[in-house]
Design a protein around this motif. Sequence first.
Motif, PDB file in Angstrom:
ATOM      1  N   ASN A   1       0.827  -1.211   0.000  1.00 17.52           N
ATOM      2  CA  ASN A   1       0.000   0.000   0.000  1.00 17.52           C
ATOM      3  C   ASN A   1       0.859   1.258   0.000  1.00 17.52           C
ATOM      4  O   ASN A   1       0.551   2.238  -0.698  1.00 17.52           O
ATOM      5  CB  ASN A   1      -0.931   0.008   1.217  1.00 17.52           C
ATOM      6  N   LYS A   2       1.953   1.249   0.775  1.00 14.72           N
ATOM      7  CA  LYS A   2       2.855   2.407   0.783  1.00 14.72           C
ATOM      8  C   LYS A   2       3.460   2.625  -0.593  1.00 14.72           C
ATOM      9  O   LYS A   2       3.582   3.766  -1.063  1.00 14.72           O
ATOM     10  CB  LYS A   2       3.966   2.211   1.823  1.00 14.72           C
ATOM     11  N   ALA A   3       3.849   1.530  -1.257  1.00 10.13           N
ATOM     12  CA  ALA A   3       4.443   1.643  -2.589  1.00 10.13           C
ATOM     13  C   ALA A   3       3.420   2.188  -3.588  1.00 10.13           C
ATOM     14  O   ALA A   3       3.747   3.049  -4.413  1.00 10.13           O
ATOM     15  CB  ALA A   3       4.963   0.283  -3.046  1.00 10.13           C
ATOM     16  N   GLU A   4       2.187   1.698  -3.504  1.00 12.10           N
ATOM     17  CA  GLU A   4       1.137   2.192  -4.408  1.00 12.10           C
ATOM     18  C   GLU A   4       0.875   3.674  -4.165  1.00 12.10           C
ATOM     19  O   GLU A   4       0.697   4.447  -5.123  1.00 12.10           O
ATOM     20  CB  GLU A   4      -0.144   1.384  -4.220  1.00 12.10           C
ATOM     21  N   ASN A   5       0.843   4.086  -2.900  1.00 12.84           N
ATOM     22  CA  ASN A   5       0.637   5.505  -2.587  1.00 12.84           C
ATOM     23  C   ASN A   5       1.787   6.360  -3.122  1.00 12.84           C
ATOM     24  O   ASN A   5       1.573   7.465  -3.637  1.00 12.84           O
ATOM     25  CB  ASN A   5       0.492   5.708  -1.080  1.00 12.84           C
ATOM     26  N   LYS A   6       3.002   5.851  -2.997  1.00 14.14           N
ATOM     27  CA  LYS A   6       4.165   6.586  -3.492  1.00 14.14           C
ATOM     28  C   LYS A   6       4.096   6.723  -5.012  1.00 14.14           C
ATOM     29  O   LYS A   6       4.395   7.795  -5.564  1.00 14.14           O
ATOM     30  CB  LYS A   6       5.451   5.854  -3.073  1.00 14.14           C
ATOM     31  N   ILE A   7       3.693   5.641  -5.680  1.00 14.53           N
ATOM     32  CA  ILE A   7       3.557   5.687  -7.146  1.00 14.53           C
ATOM     33  C   ILE A   7       2.505   6.726  -7.529  1.00 14.53           C
ATOM     34  O   ILE A   7       2.713   7.519  -8.460  1.00 14.53           O
ATOM     35  CB  ILE A   7       3.191   4.294  -7.705  1.00 14.53           C
ATOM     36  N   ASP A   8       1.393   6.727  -6.810  1.00 14.50           N
ATOM     37  CA  ASP A   8       0.340   7.715  -7.094  1.00 14.50           C
ATOM     38  C   ASP A   8       0.848   9.136  -6.870  1.00 14.50           C
ATOM     39  O   ASP A   8       0.539  10.047  -7.651  1.00 14.50           O
ATOM     40  CB  ASP A   8      -0.892   7.459  -6.220  1.00 14.50           C
ATOM     41  N   ASP A   9       1.659   9.342  -5.822  1.00 16.81           N
ATOM     42  CA  ASP A   9       2.221  10.669  -5.543  1.00 16.81           C
ATOM     43  C   ASP A   9       3.158  11.089  -6.676  1.00 16.81           C
ATOM     44  O   ASP A   9       3.134  12.252  -7.115  1.00 16.81           O
ATOM     45  CB  ASP A   9       3.000  10.670  -4.221  1.00 16.81           C
ATOM     46  N   VAL A  10       3.986  10.160  -7.137  1.00 18.69           N
ATOM     47  CA  VAL A  10       4.928  10.484  -8.224  1.00 18.69           C
ATOM     48  C   VAL A  10       4.157  10.810  -9.498  1.00 18.69           C
ATOM     49  O   VAL A  10       4.475  11.772 -10.201  1.00 18.69           O
ATOM     50  CB  VAL A  10       5.919   9.326  -8.441  1.00 18.69           C
ATOM     51  N   LYS A  11       3.116  10.043  -9.799  1.00 14.77           N
ATOM     52  CA  LYS A  11       2.298  10.316 -10.992  1.00 14.77           C
ATOM     53  C   LYS A  11       1.667  11.699 -10.894  1.00 14.77           C
ATOM     54  O   LYS A  11       1.632  12.454 -11.863  1.00 14.77           O
ATOM     55  CB  LYS A  11       1.199   9.259 -11.150  1.00 14.77           C
ATOM     56  N   SER A  12       1.170  12.008  -9.711  1.00 16.47           N
ATOM     57  CA  SER A  12       0.533  13.308  -9.501  1.00 16.47           C
ATOM     58  C   SER A  12       1.548  14.434  -9.677  1.00 16.47           C
ATOM     59  O   SER A  12       1.247  15.457 -10.315  1.00 16.47           O
ATOM     60  CB  SER A  12      -0.064  13.345  -8.102  1.00 16.47           C
ATOM     61  N   ASP A  13       2.764  14.250  -9.132  1.00 13.60           N
ATOM     62  CA  ASP A  13       3.814  15.253  -9.278  1.00 13.60           C
ATOM     63  C   ASP A  13       4.186  15.431 -10.745  1.00 13.60           C
ATOM     64  O   ASP A  13       4.387  16.572 -11.209  1.00 13.60           O
ATOM     65  CB  ASP A  13       5.054  14.867  -8.478  1.00 13.60           C
ATOM     66  N   VAL A  14       4.263  14.323 -11.479  1.00 10.64           N
ATOM     67  CA  VAL A  14       4.618  14.416 -12.908  1.00 10.64           C
ATOM     68  C   VAL A  14       3.505  15.148 -13.670  1.00 10.64           C
ATOM     69  O   VAL A  14       3.781  16.009 -14.512  1.00 10.64           O
ATOM     70  CB  VAL A  14       4.872  13.011 -13.495  1.00 10.64           C
ATOM     71  N   ASN A  15       2.260  14.831 -13.390  1.00 12.31           N
ATOM     72  CA  ASN A  15       1.141  15.480 -14.073  1.00 12.31           C
ATOM     73  C   ASN A  15       1.090  16.969 -13.728  1.00 12.31           C
ATOM     74  O   ASN A  15       0.784  17.792 -14.587  1.00 12.31           O
ATOM     75  CB  ASN A  15      -0.189  14.811 -13.696  1.00 12.31           C
ATOM     76  N   ASN A  16       1.392  17.330 -12.501  1.00 15.94           N
ATOM     77  CA  ASN A  16       1.381  18.732 -12.096  1.00 15.94           C
ATOM     78  C   ASN A  16       2.546  19.497 -12.743  1.00 15.94           C
ATOM     79  O   ASN A  16       2.423  20.688 -13.018  1.00 15.94           O
ATOM     80  CB  ASN A  16       1.450  18.864 -10.570  1.00 15.94           C
ATOM     81  N   ALA A  17       3.667  18.824 -12.947  1.00 19.87           N
ATOM     82  CA  ALA A  17       4.820  19.475 -13.535  1.00 19.87           C
ATOM     83  C   ALA A  17       4.609  19.717 -15.024  1.00 19.87           C
ATOM     84  O   ALA A  17       5.252  20.599 -15.603  1.00 19.87           O
ATOM     85  CB  ALA A  17       6.084  18.633 -13.325  1.00 19.87           C
ATOM     86  N   MET A  18       3.756  18.969 -15.627  1.00 21.98           N
ATOM     87  CA  MET A  18       3.539  19.116 -17.076  1.00 21.98           C
ATOM     88  C   MET A  18       2.561  20.203 -17.279  1.00 21.98           C
ATOM     89  O   MET A  18       2.130  20.980 -17.713  1.00 21.98           O
ATOM     90  CB  MET A  18       3.038  17.834 -17.705  1.00 21.98           C
TER      91      MET A  18
END
Length: 88
Positions: free
Chosen positions: A71-88
């Motif tokens: 669950n922690k890994a999935e949350n981290k992946i979701d956070d990274v995806k969100s950061d990438v989408n926000n940076a674009m």
Amino acid sequence: MASKKGGLIALLGLGALAWWKYKNATTEEKQMVKDKVNNAKDNLNKWGNDIKSKANDVASQVQEKANEYSNKAENKIDDVKSDVNNAM
């Protein structure tokens, strides 16, 4: 090889002696032997059940930790995806 053969012969001799003693024992002595065997069997069953219970507890704890890290890994992946989408 010789010691195994000697050990086997000794074990067979002890078994034969025990059988002879049991065969010639009184009814009370036979009952005492049966009670001891049943008590030992019950103790072995209890010990086996205790070990099985402890193994199941450990397996459950490992599964809980694995789920927690997943669950922690999935949350981290979701956070990274969100950061990438926000940076674009």
